[in-house]
Each structure stands twice: as C-alpha cells, then as structure tokens.
Design a protein around this motif. Structure first.
Motif, PDB file in Angstrom:
ATOM      1  N   GLY A 171       0.821  -1.204   0.000  1.00 26.89           N
ATOM      2  CA  GLY A 171       0.000   0.000   0.000  1.00 26.89           C
ATOM      3  C   GLY A 171       0.850   1.247   0.000  1.00 26.89           C
ATOM      4  O   GLY A 171       2.064   1.201   0.207  1.00 26.89           O
ATOM      5  N   ALA A 172       0.195   2.374  -0.265  1.00 29.02           N
ATOM      6  CA  ALA A 172       0.896   3.654  -0.279  1.00 29.02           C
ATOM      7  C   ALA A 172      -0.133   4.767  -0.146  1.00 29.02           C
ATOM      8  O   ALA A 172      -1.339   4.540  -0.263  1.00 29.02           O
ATOM      9  N   SER A 173       0.362   5.960   0.098  1.00 29.73           N
ATOM     10  CA  SER A 173      -0.499   7.129   0.131  1.00 29.73           C
ATOM     11  C   SER A 173       0.123   8.227  -0.719  1.00 29.73           C
ATOM     12  O   SER A 173       1.299   8.156  -1.080  1.00 29.73           O
ATOM     13  N   GLY A 174      -0.672   9.227  -1.035  1.00 27.44           N
ATOM     14  CA  GLY A 174      -0.176  10.315  -1.870  1.00 27.44           C
ATOM     15  C   GLY A 174      -0.900  11.608  -1.554  1.00 27.44           C
ATOM     16  O   GLY A 174      -2.004  11.607  -1.004  1.00 27.44           O
ATOM     17  N   SER A 175      -0.261  12.723  -1.912  1.00 28.02           N
ATOM     18  CA  SER A 175      -0.831  14.044  -1.665  1.00 28.02           C
ATOM     19  C   SER A 175      -1.399  14.627  -2.948  1.00 28.02           C
ATOM     20  O   SER A 175      -0.858  14.428  -4.028  1.00 28.02           O
ATOM     21  N   ILE A 176      -2.508  15.360  -2.798  1.00 29.90           N
ATOM     22  CA  ILE A 176      -3.060  16.129  -3.903  1.00 29.90           C
ATOM     23  C   ILE A 176      -2.612  17.568  -3.680  1.00 29.90           C
ATOM     24  O   ILE A 176      -3.053  18.218  -2.742  1.00 29.90           O
ATOM     25  N   PHE A 177      -1.713  18.039  -4.524  1.00 31.39           N
ATOM     26  CA  PHE A 177      -1.066  19.325  -4.282  1.00 31.39           C
ATOM     27  C   PHE A 177      -1.960  20.490  -4.691  1.00 31.39           C
ATOM     28  O   PHE A 177      -1.788  21.110  -5.740  1.00 31.39           O
ATOM     29  N   ILE A 178      -2.919  20.766  -3.830  1.00 32.69           N
ATOM     30  CA  ILE A 178      -3.807  21.917  -3.960  1.00 32.69           C
ATOM     31  C   ILE A 178      -3.782  22.627  -2.607  1.00 32.69           C
ATOM     32  O   ILE A 178      -3.928  21.983  -1.564  1.00 32.69           O
ATOM     33  N   PRO A 179      -3.583  23.934  -2.586  1.00 36.06           N
ATOM     34  CA  PRO A 179      -3.566  24.647  -1.299  1.00 36.06           C
ATOM     35  C   PRO A 179      -4.827  24.389  -0.487  1.00 36.06           C
ATOM     36  O   PRO A 179      -5.936  24.408  -1.014  1.00 36.06           O
ATOM     37  N   ASP A 180      -4.628  24.136   0.791  1.00 34.11           N
ATOM     38  CA  ASP A 180      -5.737  23.911   1.730  1.00 34.11           C
ATOM     39  C   ASP A 180      -6.629  22.744   1.317  1.00 34.11           C
ATOM     40  O   ASP A 180      -7.837  22.743   1.572  1.00 34.11           O
ATOM     41  N   SER A 181      -6.030  21.741   0.716  1.00 37.82           N
ATOM     42  CA  SER A 181      -6.789  20.558   0.315  1.00 37.82           C
ATOM     43  C   SER A 181      -6.988  19.620   1.496  1.00 37.82           C
ATOM     44  O   SER A 181      -6.036  19.304   2.214  1.00 37.82           O
ATOM     45  N   PRO A 182      -8.211  19.137   1.719  1.00 32.50           N
ATOM     46  CA  PRO A 182      -8.454  18.194   2.809  1.00 32.50           C
ATOM     47  C   PRO A 182      -8.330  16.737   2.375  1.00 32.50           C
ATOM     48  O   PRO A 182      -8.832  15.843   3.047  1.00 32.50           O
ATOM     49  N   TYR A 183      -7.658  16.497   1.241  1.00 25.94           N
ATOM     50  CA  TYR A 183      -7.648  15.161   0.648  1.00 25.94           C
ATOM     51  C   TYR A 183      -6.306  14.453   0.795  1.00 25.94           C
ATOM     52  O   TYR A 183      -5.237  15.069   0.752  1.00 25.94           O
ATOM     53  N   THR A 184      -6.406  13.132   0.950  1.00 27.77           N
ATOM     54  CA  THR A 184      -5.254  12.235   0.900  1.00 27.77           C
ATOM     55  C   THR A 184      -5.657  11.018   0.082  1.00 27.77           C
ATOM     56  O   THR A 184      -6.805  10.567   0.153  1.00 27.77           O
ATOM     57  N   VAL A 185      -4.726  10.494  -0.686  1.00 23.66           N
ATOM     58  CA  VAL A 185      -4.986   9.297  -1.491  1.00 23.66           C
ATOM     59  C   VAL A 185      -4.360   8.091  -0.795  1.00 23.66           C
ATOM     60  O   VAL A 185      -3.205   8.145  -0.369  1.00 23.66           O
ATOM     61  N   ALA A 186      -5.115   7.021  -0.669  1.00 21.45           N
ATOM     62  CA  ALA A 186      -4.608   5.768  -0.102  1.00 21.45           C
ATOM     63  C   ALA A 186      -4.869   4.645  -1.101  1.00 21.45           C
ATOM     64  O   ALA A 186      -5.960   4.560  -1.669  1.00 21.45           O
ATOM     65  N   VAL A 187      -3.876   3.816  -1.322  1.00 25.74           N
ATOM     66  CA  VAL A 187      -3.984   2.745  -2.316  1.00 25.74           C
ATOM     67  C   VAL A 187      -3.524   1.421  -1.721  1.00 25.74           C
ATOM     68  O   VAL A 187      -2.519   1.371  -1.005  1.00 25.74           O
TER      69      VAL A 187
END
Length: 239
Positions: free
Chosen positions: A172-188
């Motif tokens: 598994g891994a995670s990733g960032s969505i590079f948008i200012p003030d983004s409340p999101y995280t990606v998990a795979v």
C-alpha cells in the motif's frame, strides 16, 4: 491636419488608461476565479460525479516501463472511514481526522493485480497530512509483517475482483493532492486477483526473505497513488 494630430494625441492618451483598466479587470476576475475555486476544492468530493472522481481508466507508468491503463471495476457506495480502513487505522488517527472515504477498485491490463483507490476526505488540510504520514509510516515499518493493508480492498461482484479481500492486500501507499488547503489524501492498496497466489511466504531456509516479494506491490501502489493524485488535481482545478 491639426485636427488629425489632435485625434491621435487623444488616442495615445486614452490607450494607457484602457490598458490599465483592462489590467485591473483581469486582476479582479482572476481573484474572483481563485476565490470561487478555493471554495470549490473542499466540496469537490460532493460536487463532482463519481466517474469524474474515479475515471474508467487509470494511467500507471513506472520508471522505464510502458504506460498501462488500469480498468475500473466498480465504485463503492459506502463512505464510512471505519468501513474503509482496518481497525488499527480507524481507532487511532483516523477516528478524529477522517471525515469519509470514497473508494473504487481497478485491475491491471493482464488482470493479475487489483488496486483499491481510496480518496480520504479529512476534517482539515492538516489532518489530511497526518493521515498520509500515518499510512506512509506504517507501510515502511510493516513490510516484514504478514500483510500490510492501507485502505481496505473493495470487492465488486461479477468482475475479476469479486473475491478481492483483506487477506489479498499486499502493498500500500499514500499520496498528496497538491492543492492549497486541500483536505484530501490518497490511499492505495494493491494485491493479486488470485487468492491462491501467496506473496511473501517462502519455504525455509529462505522464509526470512519473503518480505522482499512485497516490494513490487508497494511500488505499484505508490505509482498509482501519485498518478491518481495528479489526475484528480487537474480535474478539481479544471472546474
């Protein structure tokens, strides 16, 4: 002739004013667009269609390899954090940080590997960063364990991932969505589609090297997480 030059002088005097007015107008328009987009970003998960959040095909390209298009098998209707994450996550940092999780499952072109993509919506941008750090830390420390799930596999009946389950989650891994003030995280989470396929379980005396079989799955998960995060960023900012 003097009248002609008088007109020219008036034009030359007016043009800078028009240019300045246009510059001010564009600046105001850009500010309005930015403010509108800033307001849209935290609500994108709700305002975008599910097939915009999870496209039919997901691009995967590791360094030095050909581009692969992973095919979407289904999108989960459930959004509960407790349902999407193993108890270890849900009972720790996820309990206070996670708002909801959107999930979809994909398979690779050969049908040998499955991947569940989880878009984690946190309660704040800072908490999204905490969730990503938690996942990355657990992934780094847990490779020698029997299995290392991140977001739980989402099975889709009637497809090649009908039997896709927690026991088949390898890397598994995670990733960032590079948008200012983004409340999101990606998990795979990635693993084999064949439940009979054993990963990381080698016979003695090589059993201590079994964890090395998990590295390719973790690498695929990381590449997918980064690819999905980039694509979703374009989708969100394009609205």
């Amino acid at each position: 002739m003097r009248k002609f030059f008088g007109i020219l002088l008036c034009l030359f005097a007016v043009l800078p004013l028009l240019g300045a007015s246009l510059t001010v107008y564009k600046a105001l328009q850009n500010a309005q667009d930015r403010n509108s987009n800033d307001a849209f970003v935290p609500k994108a998960w709700h305002n975008l269609r599910s097939d915009e959040m999870f496209p039919d095909r997901l691009v995967h390209q590791a360094a030095g390899s050909d581009i692969q298009l992973w095919a979407r098998q289904g999108i989960s209707k459930g959004t509960s954090c407790a349902e999407a994450f193993p108890a270890g996550y849900a009972d720790s940092v996820m309990a206070d940080s996670c708002k909801l999780v959107l999930r979809a499952t994909y398979i690779d072109p050969g049908g040998d590997m499955a991947a569940t993509i989880g878009l984690v919506v946190a309660n704040s941008p800072a908490q999204a960063t905490e969730i990503e750090s938690e996942i990355n830390e657990d992934q780094s420390e847990g490779l020698r364990e029997t299995r290392v799930p991140t977001v739980r596999p989402f099975a889709v009946s009637g497809t090649a991932v009908a039997g896709w389950s927690d026991d088949m989650a390898i890397g598994g891994a995670s990733g960032s969505i590079f948008i200012p003030d983004s409340p999101y995280t990606v998990a795979v989470t990635v693993g084999p589609t064949d439940s009979a396929r054993t990963v990381g379980q080698l016979p003695e005396p090589w059993d201590f090297l079994g964890y090395q079989e998990k590295y390719p799955y973790r690498d695929v998960a990381k590449t997918l997480a980064d690819s999905y995060a980039r694509d979703l960023r374009k989708t969100v900012l394009g609205k």
